[in-house]
Design an enzyme around this catalytic site. Structure first.
Site, mmCIF file in Angstrom:
data_model
loop_
_atom_site.group_PDB
_atom_site.id
_atom_site.type_symbol
_atom_site.label_atom_id
_atom_site.label_comp_id
_atom_site.label_asym_id
_atom_site.label_seq_id
_atom_site.Cartn_x
_atom_site.Cartn_y
_atom_site.Cartn_z
ATOM 1 N N HIS A 173 109.486 9.206 74.521
ATOM 2 C CA HIS A 173 110.577 8.638 74.239
ATOM 3 C C HIS A 173 110.786 9.321 72.585
ATOM 4 O O HIS A 173 109.856 8.841 71.864
ATOM 5 C CB HIS A 173 110.782 7.226 74.110
ATOM 6 C CG HIS A 173 111.998 6.630 73.982
ATOM 7 N ND1 HIS A 173 113.131 6.762 74.976
ATOM 8 C CD2 HIS A 173 112.634 6.141 72.883
ATOM 9 C CE1 HIS A 173 114.143 5.993 74.333
ATOM 10 N NE2 HIS A 173 113.779 5.803 73.201
ATOM 11 N N ASP A 193 112.532 1.182 78.700
ATOM 12 C CA ASP A 193 111.859 1.614 77.392
ATOM 13 C C ASP A 193 111.111 0.609 76.920
ATOM 14 O O ASP A 193 111.287 0.317 75.521
ATOM 15 C CB ASP A 193 112.706 2.465 76.498
ATOM 16 C CG ASP A 193 113.311 3.559 77.086
ATOM 17 O OD1 ASP A 193 113.162 4.250 78.098
ATOM 18 O OD2 ASP A 193 114.582 3.841 76.770
ATOM 19 N N CYS A 224 133.548 68.242 36.972
ATOM 20 C CA CYS A 224 133.080 68.322 35.566
ATOM 21 C C CYS A 224 131.964 69.368 35.174
ATOM 22 O O CYS A 224 131.659 69.652 34.160
ATOM 23 C CB CYS A 224 131.866 67.068 35.662
ATOM 24 S SG CYS A 224 130.940 66.875 37.054
#
EC number: 1.5.1.6
Length: 915
Positions: free
Chosen positions: A117, A153, A720
């Site tokens: 559980h 339970d 360049c």
């Protein structure tokens, strides 16, 4: 505790009653412990799919029973009981069981029955224990294993284990982090205690006992009349099932919230308001997600929203309806996608064909199938970090593949980006051009929504308005890059994975090469065919080259004097420097960007790119492709704007650790000074040039003419390394000039998009004016203008290819760069090698140079004496991604391209051990 049997068996005959992956794992572990599982009882197949527990047992040949029910009208079914009793089980183990098991079965075995559980009993009895642990804001959670009772339970406890509940835990995270792995161990431990006769039976106390019912969708509606923490707990307690929801917007629609957090430090509730009836204040959709408010006026943040149609979206995207940037898959990724498609097909056996629109959940997938899919994909993708959350975020196959590929590419975020394209039909295609700043993985307006016009040099028309970055935008971009470097995934992935991303980026650039070349022709006036081959083609090659370097950047071990009697080990590490600023020129907008950015990223840095203000569009398209490639957000940022504002702030910024600049010597000096004063940041400069080209009489004249033309007129002279001055030996001078003029007159000047155009417009109007002034000064000083020298009378910025002769060393045009289609020719006396070398080197520039001769000794001598970073022999403009490129003297320092370029973006750390 009640004593167990006097001589317990080491192993037992066990019946496992339950389902799911948890049940499967417990079953497997019990068998590994040596117990005999005599039978497995699980749920019937659903939609043709068997439960994992039953599947595993069938593989092992263990009897599997799939009863739809165990009792009728409160009485156990005799045939079910008979089948169970025939197995002779000594213990029932119920790891996870959703069915009601009669007491005749529970009490039948010698050792009874134990059940798992997921709460610390007696707290949270009932079927939704994990949900209620979170809803109540419990600081401690855990699980209990107890002796099974009649389903309430309340049975005696065998063992319990607890864990801390984190502030942002959800059902999934708590289960995956603790309840699942530790629960399996706990069940095995409990069985071991029973087998050893040491299992306790501790009656549950009634103090603190609670019982809560099953959480269902209809009961999960959010109550807004409570503090922010309680609302947060409600949302996370219902995440993923059944999902906390509310009604919002006008007209009302049902929205379900997921991924909630109370960590809102630094968040400002600024954004689009989301009206929510009953809420203390309207929600606010922000970039971080949806900000909600409790009745205590405190904030919480929700990151995901599920719409009424079931689609899960990022909360930050709730009001967004703009275009989403979908990834384009590589061939390898398409193979992976088909393998994932097969996995979907196996999990969804009732689906005839998995298409992009196939929805995982609408076709029957359950939570257990999510886990199975995640595990299969992880195995398929070598342990990829994938979570159940990801499946819920991308429920259709197409969306799932997009999410998966993003993760494979190293982007941990959703990766959606709204792009407000400028669309234009050009060159028999429709261009989609981003025009906003690119910061932190998003296209955004500049501060104050400032913009500028970018001009088409072919006709002088406005292409579009582009966001104009301000100082605050630079700060935002640097912050995004710094965060990506220090905290993001970019710094965590392996070098090889970084290389994979760069390879993917190169692939995408190649897929979009026609579009990129067309944009370059439109924005920079580049001749389309040249743009395709050089501007874009070399950019692609550059990224591929540096992608290969990513996992080959390494240090060394160094022998040093030992600290006797101890010993030492010294090694070096090459590390990225951090946030880099890259400032690029307008002549090769994409290529110059690529030369620097590829090396920068390969080294592991993050970057803020400032394209030239007159040519921003390919840089912004490049930014979009980084998203498609999966480059993590913040790694690349692009800021169109002025050099005096954006470039200056990058140079001054204390968090920028490196500047890479290509441009004029004057600006380069200023940048170098700013880098020194601000934080002594690393800098590399590729500056002006006046490259000499020496043509000896013993050359191949046809080739010298051909390459001499290219050395000056390539890319309209906006180059360049263009040959700024040609020195031609006296005996061939006149013939050389005659042939050059003949070739110049053959050149077709025109629209750069026409396939037969040789020479397009100059880049921008101001440059055109400078060229006219340059030529006028040459004529005034006494040079002979053989041809050209004027603007062409047509729309746009066209300038005639120009040739000057009789240029003497003292003239302005002999010393200064034109940066345009202007050939400067000077004579030198036959055989006077040293004199021409002296004249060639009599300049403060030293970017490139060239020599044409058939004499190998002369070629070697001249190349040795020329003071330039690059020397071309019997060729010109022959650059390559593997060859370092950079200048001497006032042409700058540092290298682009080749292995040497990596060092510009790395720092070396020395580490010494003593042992």
């Amino acid at each position: 505790p009640s004593p167990g049997p006097s001589n317990p068996p080491a192993t037992m005959k066990i019946a496992v009653i339950g389902q799911s992956l948890f049940g499967q794992e417990v079953y497997c572990h019990l068998r590994k412990e040596g117990h005999e599982v005599v039978g497995v009882f699980t749920v019937p197949d659903k939609d043709g799919k068997a439960d994992p527990l039953g599947l595993e047992a069938e593989k092992d040949g263990v009897p599997v029973f799939k009863f739809s029910r165990w009792r009728a009208k409160g009485q156990a079914l005799p045939e079910v009981v008979a089948k169970y009793q025939a197995l002779g089980a000594e213990l029932n183990v119920l790891p996870f069981c959703s069915q009601f098991i009669p007491m005749e079965i529970i009490n039948a075995p010698q050792h009874g029955s134990i059940i798992y559980h997921p709460s610390l009993l007696p707290r949270h009895r009932g079927a939704s224990a994990i949900n209620w642990t979170l809803i109540h804001g419990d600081k401690k959670g855990g699980f209990s294993i107890f002796w099974a009772d009649d389903g309430l339970d309340t049975g005696d406890l065998l063992l319990q284990k607890e864990c801390e509940v984190l502030p942002d835990d959800t059902v999934s995270t708590l289960y995956n982090r603790f309840l699942f792995p530790e629960g399996i161990k706990g069940m095995v431990q409990a069985v071991r205690l029973i087998a050893e006769g040491k299992a306790p039976r501790l009656p549950q106390p009634e103090e603190g006992a609670t019982y809560e019912g099953i959480q269902k969708k209809e009961t999960a509606k959010i109550d807004w009349d409570q503090p922010a923490e309680a609302i947060h707990n409600w949302i996370r307690g219902n995440d993923k099932v059944p999902g906390a929801w509310t009604e919002a917007c006008e007209p009302l629609q049902k929205l379900t919230f997921f991924n909630s957090t109370l960590n809102t430090s630094g968040l400002v509730p600024e954004g689009d308001a989301l009206p929510i009836p009953g809420a203390h204040r309207p929600g606010v959709v922000t970039k971080a997600g949806l900000i909600l408010f409790g009745n205590d006026d405190k904030m919480l943040l929700v990151k995901n929203i599920q719409l009424e149609d079931g689609k899960m979206i990022l909360a930050s995207n709730f009001f967004k309806g703009a275009v989403s940037s979908a990834l384009e898959l590589t061939e390898a990724e398409l193979v992976t996608a088909e393998a994932v498609r097969s996995a979907w097909q196996r999990i969804l056996p009732n689906v005839l064909e998995v298409e992009d629109s196939t929805d995982f959940f609408k076709l029957g997938a359950a939570s257990v199938d999510v886990v199975r899919l995640v595990e299969e994909v992880k195995e398929l993708c070598d342990g990829l970090e994938l979570e159940n959350e990801d499946v819920y975020m991308a429920t259709t196959f197409g969306d799932f593949i997009q999410l998966l590929v993003r993760k494979l590419r190293g982007d941990e975020e959703e990766g959606e980006c709204s792009i407000d394209y400028v669309e234009m039909a050009v060159n028999k295609r429709t261009l989609h051009m981003p025009h906003q700043l690119f910061i932190g993985g998003a296209f955004v307006d500049a501060e104050g929504a400032k913009t500028f016009e970018t001009i088409n040099p072919t006709d002088g028309s406005v292409i579009c308005r582009v966001s104009l970055a301000q100082v605050t935008d630079v700060d935002k971009a640097v912050a995004a890059a710094k965060d990506a470097f220090e905290n993001g995934r970019w710094g965590k992935i392996s070098a090889r994975d970084r290389g994979r991303l760069l390879y993917r980026l190169a692939d995408l650039m190649e897929q979009h090469q026609e579009e990129l070349a067309t944009i370059e022709a439109l924005d920079a006036g580049a001749v389309y065919t040249l743009a395709l081959k050089t501007h874009v083609g070399m950019s692609i090659q550059t990224f591929r080259y540096f992608a290969g370097w990513c996992d080959k950047i390494q240090g060394s071990t160094i022998p040093i004097n030992q600290a006797r009697p101890n010993r030492n080990l010294t090694l070096t590490r090459k590390e990225p420097v951090g946030v880099c600023g890259i400032i690029i020129p307008w002549n090769y907008p994409l290529m110059m960007l690529s030369w620097k950015t590829a090396a920068c990223l390969a080294a592991g840095n993050t970057v803020v790119i400032k394209p030239a203000q007159v040519t921003p569009l390919t840089a912004l398209k490049f930014a979009e492709l980084t998203l498609k490639a999966g480059i993590p957000k913040g790694v690349v940022n692009v800021l169109p704007g002025s050099g005096s504002l954006v470039g200056q702030r990058l140079s001054d910024h204390p968090d920028v650790r490196k500047i890479g600049f290509t441009g004029s010597t004057e600006v380069g000096k200023h940048i170098m000074k700013s880098c020194a004063i601000s934080n002594v940041k690393k800098v590399s400069l590729e500056l002006g040039g006046k490259s000499p080209l020496i043509i000896f009489a013993d050359c191949d004249l046809n080739k010298a003419v051909q390459m001499g033309m290219s050395s000056v007129f390539f890319n309209k002279g906006e180059n360049c390394i263009a040959a700024g001055r040609l020195f031609v030996e006296d005996s061939i001078h006149d013939e050389f000039v005659r042939r050059v003029v003949q070739e110049v007159r053959k050149m077709k000047v025109g629209n750069p998009l026409d396939r037969d155009t040789d020479h397009g417009p100059q880049n921008h109007h101001a440059h055109l004016m400078k060229l006219m002034e340059y030529c006028q000064r040459g004529v005034k000083e006494g040079a002979t203008l053989v041809c050209g020298g004027n603007q062409i009378p047509r729309p746009g910025f066209f300038f005639e290819p120009t040739v000057f002769t009789d240029v003497e060393d003292h003239m302005f045009i002999a010393k200064e760069e034109s940066f345009g289609p202007v050939m400067i020719i000077s004579r030198f006396a036959d055989g006077d090698v040293d004199a021409v070398l002296s004249r060639a080197n009599a300049t403060e520039f030293g970017l490139a140079s060239g020599v044409f001769t058939r004499d190998i000794n002369k070629a070697l001598y001249v190349s040795d004496k020329l003071q330039a970073g690059t020397v071309f022999v019997n060729t010109y403009n022959k650059t390559d991604v593997a060859a370092p490129f950079g200048g001497f003297k006032q042409s700058g320092f540092g290298k682009d391209l080749g292995e040497a370029a990596l060092n510009e973006y790395l720092r070396v750390k020395t580490v010494t051990f003593e042992y």
